[in-house]
Design a protein around this motif. Structure first.
Motif, PDB file in Angstrom:
ATOM      1  N   ALA A  10       0.828  -1.209   0.000  1.00  0.00           N
ATOM      2  CA  ALA A  10       0.000   0.000   0.000  1.00  0.00           C
ATOM      3  C   ALA A  10       0.860   1.257   0.000  1.00  0.00           C
ATOM      4  O   ALA A  10       0.472   2.285   0.532  1.00  0.00           O
ATOM      5  CB  ALA A  10      -0.919  -0.013   1.215  1.00  0.00           C
ATOM      6  N   ALA A  11       2.029   1.165  -0.621  1.00  0.00           N
ATOM      7  CA  ALA A  11       2.939   2.314  -0.574  1.00  0.00           C
ATOM      8  C   ALA A  11       2.769   3.261  -1.754  1.00  0.00           C
ATOM      9  O   ALA A  11       3.268   4.376  -1.728  1.00  0.00           O
ATOM     10  CB  ALA A  11       4.379   1.824  -0.503  1.00  0.00           C
ATOM     11  N   GLY A  12       2.052   2.795  -2.766  1.00  0.00           N
ATOM     12  CA  GLY A  12       1.947   3.594  -3.996  1.00  0.00           C
ATOM     13  C   GLY A  12       1.279   4.936  -3.759  1.00  0.00           C
ATOM     14  O   GLY A  12       0.517   5.130  -2.819  1.00  0.00           O
ATOM     15  N   LEU A  78      10.968   1.241  -4.398  1.00  0.00           N
ATOM     16  CA  LEU A  78      11.810   0.755  -5.499  1.00  0.00           C
ATOM     17  C   LEU A  78      11.216  -0.448  -6.204  1.00  0.00           C
ATOM     18  O   LEU A  78      11.917  -1.213  -6.834  1.00  0.00           O
ATOM     19  CB  LEU A  78      13.218   0.430  -4.963  1.00  0.00           C
ATOM     20  N   ALA A  83       9.210  -3.738  -1.946  1.00  0.00           N
ATOM     21  CA  ALA A  83       8.142  -3.532  -0.950  1.00  0.00           C
ATOM     22  C   ALA A  83       8.001  -4.751  -0.045  1.00  0.00           C
ATOM     23  O   ALA A  83       7.970  -4.621   1.185  1.00  0.00           O
ATOM     24  CB  ALA A  83       6.817  -3.238  -1.655  1.00  0.00           C
ATOM     25  N   TYR A 101      -2.764  -6.635  -2.455  1.00  0.00           N
ATOM     26  CA  TYR A 101      -2.568  -5.239  -2.828  1.00  0.00           C
ATOM     27  C   TYR A 101      -3.631  -4.383  -2.142  1.00  0.00           C
ATOM     28  O   TYR A 101      -4.827  -4.688  -2.218  1.00  0.00           O
ATOM     29  CB  TYR A 101      -2.722  -5.077  -4.349  1.00  0.00           C
ATOM     30  N   ASP A 103      -4.815  -1.709  -3.051  1.00  0.00           N
ATOM     31  CA  ASP A 103      -5.713  -1.038  -4.001  1.00  0.00           C
ATOM     32  C   ASP A 103      -6.507  -2.039  -4.841  1.00  0.00           C
ATOM     33  O   ASP A 103      -7.087  -1.674  -5.856  1.00  0.00           O
ATOM     34  CB  ASP A 103      -4.929  -0.064  -4.892  1.00  0.00           C
ATOM     35  N   TYR A 135      -0.324  -5.247 -17.976  1.00  0.00           N
ATOM     36  CA  TYR A 135      -0.094  -6.248 -16.929  1.00  0.00           C
ATOM     37  C   TYR A 135       1.132  -7.113 -17.218  1.00  0.00           C
ATOM     38  O   TYR A 135       1.552  -7.257 -18.373  1.00  0.00           O
ATOM     39  CB  TYR A 135      -1.311  -7.181 -16.821  1.00  0.00           C
ATOM     40  N   ILE A 149       7.157 -14.615 -15.086  1.00  0.00           N
ATOM     41  CA  ILE A 149       6.247 -13.507 -15.381  1.00  0.00           C
ATOM     42  C   ILE A 149       7.092 -12.435 -16.057  1.00  0.00           C
ATOM     43  O   ILE A 149       8.192 -12.120 -15.582  1.00  0.00           O
ATOM     44  CB  ILE A 149       5.601 -12.924 -14.105  1.00  0.00           C
ATOM     45  N   GLU A 151       7.032  -8.482 -17.402  1.00  0.00           N
ATOM     46  CA  GLU A 151       6.280  -7.224 -17.343  1.00  0.00           C
ATOM     47  C   GLU A 151       6.050  -6.670 -18.750  1.00  0.00           C
ATOM     48  O   GLU A 151       6.859  -6.899 -19.651  1.00  0.00           O
ATOM     49  CB  GLU A 151       7.039  -6.202 -16.493  1.00  0.00           C
ATOM     50  N   ASN A 166      -0.766 -11.539 -14.617  1.00  0.00           N
ATOM     51  CA  ASN A 166      -0.503 -11.600 -13.182  1.00  0.00           C
ATOM     52  C   ASN A 166      -1.380 -10.573 -12.474  1.00  0.00           C
ATOM     53  O   ASN A 166      -1.367  -9.400 -12.819  1.00  0.00           O
ATOM     54  CB  ASN A 166       0.984 -11.265 -12.965  1.00  0.00           C
ATOM     55  N   TYR A 194      11.430  -6.173  -9.108  1.00  0.00           N
ATOM     56  CA  TYR A 194      10.144  -6.797  -9.423  1.00  0.00           C
ATOM     57  C   TYR A 194       9.883  -8.010  -8.523  1.00  0.00           C
ATOM     58  O   TYR A 194      10.670  -8.956  -8.527  1.00  0.00           O
ATOM     59  CB  TYR A 194      10.135  -7.324 -10.862  1.00  0.00           C
ATOM     60  N   THR A 196       7.756 -10.069  -9.262  1.00  0.00           N
ATOM     61  CA  THR A 196       7.424 -11.110 -10.235  1.00  0.00           C
ATOM     62  C   THR A 196       8.634 -11.941 -10.668  1.00  0.00           C
ATOM     63  O   THR A 196       8.466 -13.042 -11.186  1.00  0.00           O
ATOM     64  CB  THR A 196       6.791 -10.446 -11.468  1.00  0.00           C
TER      65      THR A 196
HETATM   66  C1  UD1 Z   1       2.327  -5.178 -10.866  1.00  0.00           C
HETATM   67  C2  UD1 Z   1       2.987  -6.476 -11.316  1.00  0.00           C
HETATM   68  C3  UD1 Z   1       2.332  -6.949 -12.616  1.00  0.00           C
HETATM   69  C4  UD1 Z   1       0.857  -7.114 -12.416  1.00  0.00           C
HETATM   70  C5  UD1 Z   1       0.222  -5.832 -11.897  1.00  0.00           C
HETATM   71  C6  UD1 Z   1      -1.211  -6.052 -11.503  1.00  0.00           C
HETATM   72  C7  UD1 Z   1       5.286  -6.336 -10.587  1.00  0.00           C
HETATM   73  C8  UD1 Z   1       6.671  -6.043 -10.973  1.00  0.00           C
HETATM   74  N1  UD1 Z   1       4.381  -6.230 -11.528  1.00  0.00           N
HETATM   75  O1  UD1 Z   1       2.618  -4.221 -11.859  1.00  0.00           O
HETATM   76  O2  UD1 Z   1       2.914  -8.183 -13.013  1.00  0.00           O
HETATM   77  O3  UD1 Z   1       0.252  -7.496 -13.647  1.00  0.00           O
HETATM   78  O4  UD1 Z   1       0.926  -5.380 -10.711  1.00  0.00           O
HETATM   79  O5  UD1 Z   1      -1.792  -4.849 -11.191  1.00  0.00           O
HETATM   80  O6  UD1 Z   1       5.036  -6.685  -9.455  1.00  0.00           O
HETATM   81  N2  UD1 Z   1       3.783  -0.863  -4.542  1.00  0.00           N
HETATM   82  C9  UD1 Z   1       4.436  -0.611  -3.369  1.00  0.00           C
HETATM   83  N3  UD1 Z   1       5.730  -0.251  -3.382  1.00  0.00           N
HETATM   84  C10 UD1 Z   1       6.445  -0.149  -4.535  1.00  0.00           C
HETATM   85  C11 UD1 Z   1       5.786  -0.409  -5.744  1.00  0.00           C
HETATM   86  C12 UD1 Z   1       4.454  -0.774  -5.725  1.00  0.00           C
HETATM   87  O7  UD1 Z   1       3.828  -0.695  -2.292  1.00  0.00           O
HETATM   88  O8  UD1 Z   1       7.639   0.162  -4.464  1.00  0.00           O
HETATM   89  C13 UD1 Z   1       2.368  -1.237  -4.524  1.00  0.00           C
HETATM   90  C14 UD1 Z   1       1.501  -0.225  -5.228  1.00  0.00           C
HETATM   91  O9  UD1 Z   1       0.976   0.699  -4.311  1.00  0.00           O
HETATM   92  C15 UD1 Z   1       0.396  -1.085  -5.801  1.00  0.00           C
HETATM   93  C16 UD1 Z   1       1.069  -2.429  -6.045  1.00  0.00           C
HETATM   94  O10 UD1 Z   1       2.233  -2.445  -5.244  1.00  0.00           O
HETATM   95  O11 UD1 Z   1      -0.638  -1.298  -4.869  1.00  0.00           O
HETATM   96  C17 UD1 Z   1       1.409  -2.645  -7.499  1.00  0.00           C
HETATM   97  O12 UD1 Z   1       2.299  -1.667  -7.910  1.00  0.00           O
HETATM   98  P1  UD1 Z   1       2.311  -1.085  -9.371  1.00  0.00           P
HETATM   99  O13 UD1 Z   1       3.431  -0.148  -9.494  1.00  0.00           O
HETATM  100  O14 UD1 Z   1       0.959  -0.656  -9.748  1.00  0.00           O
HETATM  101  O15 UD1 Z   1       2.690  -2.395 -10.195  1.00  0.00           O
HETATM  102  P2  UD1 Z   1       2.385  -2.631 -11.705  1.00  0.00           P
HETATM  103  O16 UD1 Z   1       3.420  -1.969 -12.505  1.00  0.00           O
HETATM  104  O17 UD1 Z   1       0.983  -2.342 -11.996  1.00  0.00           O
END
Ligand code: UD1
Ligand code: MG
Length: 454
Positions: A10-12, A78, A83, A101, A103, A135, A149, A151, A166, A194, A196
């Protein structure tokens, strides 16, 4: 069964929400997105829940204080792998870790339970999308076994054609997760760590990678904008309305009901358009709720009719009552059976016994009212002296004339009658007529004042 740890990402920032509030604190069905996730997490009886937060300062931990979760700051952010790394010190090696997640609010218990049942290795929640753009894609070999997986930004044109994506939600043995995360590199298109990438590591190590799919796509829909939030809200309301219809509830229009919490209905309940139900609401058999009523944390017993535009909050309503239109039951209202509460009547912190009526324009606060009492139009309990609140007690079969002020603390004995227009400041005796207004007089020869000459 192995113990379960849950990590909620939930850091986004939620840039596209255009809001000062962290994304996961925006509400769906009356509750923050991340609270939905915490509620589903709680149902799995985990040993520990870690919420990874970042943007918005302490807003996330402050809002979720009572959840019992462990809050871990991720600064800077990062990537999803980075996370989850932040949570590692809080996770037990002999556990499994479920990554959710903050969100993605509507993943259902059944789906998460299926992931738990899927086996000991790495379990991914995946979904096939008609448009997989954006995705991470699930790459499988000729046998159909998951290999990795990839990206969107790192995928080859061939991989971009894969429609299985994913969702981000996964379950992993914690000990392995720890090892895999320690090996993550950020040499990819986005320069991120990642989460993933652990999939290919598991495959290389010969650890089974299995997939589970949710029954409905909305279970894995994430929120990035107000448009997506509004759309998922409507989807969820439709799902709840469909469940009510399937259970036999009559809805004048399933597209015009909002349930922000839990609505439990008996048989032959009818709900007109525009009603909002908040918190936990229970409607007994044959209850009817009129248009544009708002009912919050309230129980309504069988056969009661609520007429349009009524507001009921933290109240209990007995059987076969008539409420409204335009009635307001505030917290602490308890109505017994066959009570009538009419238009523009406000009741707060009061008990009203069976068959009593307050049909028009009244305020009843901090009162205990007996059975078969008639509260005349315009009656007001003056319960507040400017500093303290006081109670009004009215016995069975009392009749309160219209436009009476009952200055609390005061008791109207049973069977007493109060003459209309009285201001009652002292207890009134049983069975008698009490009135406090002066006697009506007529003055003979009285002249109306005339306009003075200028
Ligand atoms: C990620 C997945 C992707 C998947 C998609 C689904 C990875 C590398 N990719 O991509 O395979 O299809 O989600 O929606 O995992 N977050 C943090 N800290 C961070 C980065 C992200 O807490 O440093 C949280 C965000 O708040 C969010 C979630 O992780 O809730 C996903 O992050 P986001 O950057 O949206 O990942 P995607 O690029 O969408
Ligand atoms: Mg995303």
């Amino acid at each position: 069964m192995t113990t379960l740890n849950i990590v909620i990402l939930a850091a986004g920032k939620g840039t596209r929400m255009y809001s000062d509030k962290p994304k996961v604190l925006h509400s769906l069905a009356g509750k923050p997105l991340v609270q939905h996730v915490l509620d589903r997490a709680g149902e799995l009886q985990p040993q520990r829940v870690c919420v990874i937060y970042g943007h918005g300062g302490d807003a996330v931990p402050a809002a979720l204080q009572e959840s019992g979760a462990t809050f871990v700051l991720q600064e800077p952010q990062l990537g999803t792998g980075h996370a989850v790394q932040q949570a590692l010190p809080h996770l037990a090696d002999d556990s499994q870790t479920l990554v959710l997640y903050g969100d993605v609010p509507l993943t259902q218990h059944k789906t998460l339970h299926q992931m738990q049942q899927a086996g000991a290795g790495l379990v991914l929640l995946t979904v096939n999308l008609p448009d997989p753009t954006g995705y991470g894609r699930i790459v499988r070999n000729a046998n159909g076994d998951v290999q990795s997986i990839v990206e969107q930004k790192d995928a080859s044109p061939e991989q971009l054609k894969i429609s299985e994506v994913n969702t981000g939600i996964l379950l992993a043995p914690t000990q392995h997760l720890r090892t895999w995360l320690s090996k993550l590199q950020n040499n990819n298109a986005q320069g991120e760590y990642y989460l993933t990438d652990i999939v290919a590591m598991a495959v290389q190590q010969g650890i089974a990678v299995r997939t589970v799919q949710p029954t409905q796509i909305w279970e894995v829909e994430g929120i990035n904008s107000k448009i997506q939030l509004a759309a998922l809200e409507r989807t969820w309301q439709q799902v709840q309305a469909a469940d009510l219809l399937a259970a036999g509830v009559t809805l004048a229009d399933p597209a015009r009901i909002d349930i922000r919490g839990k609505l439990i209905c008996g048989r032959d309940v009818e709900i007109d358009v525009g009603c909002i139900f908040e918190g936990e609401v229970r409607l007994g058999d044959r209850v009817r709720v009129g248009a544009y009523s708002i009912v919050r944390n309230t129980r309504i017993a069988q056969g009661t009719a609520v007429a349009p535009y009524s507001h009921l909050e933290d109240s209990e309503v007995g059987a076969n009552c008539h409420i409204g239109p335009y009635a307001r039951l505030r917290p602490g209202t308890k109505l017994a059976d066959e009570v009538h509460v009419g238009n523009f009547v406000e009741i707060k912190n009061s008990d009203i016994a069976a068959k009593s009526k307050a049909n028009h324009l009244s305020y009843i606060g901090d009162s205990t009212i007996g059975s078969r009492v008639n509260i005349g139009a315009g009656t007001i309990t003056c319960n507040y002296d400017g500093a303290n609140k006081h109670r009004t007690i009215i016995g069975d079969d009392a009749f309160i004339g219209s436009d009476t002020q009952l200055v609390a603390p005061v008791t109207v004995a049973k069977g007493a009658t109060i003459g209309a227009g009285s201001t009652i400041t002292k207890d009134t005796p049983e069975g008698q007529l009490t009135l406090s207004r002066s006697k009506q007089i007529s003055i003979e020869g009285w002249q109306r004042p005339q306009k003075g000459k200028k």
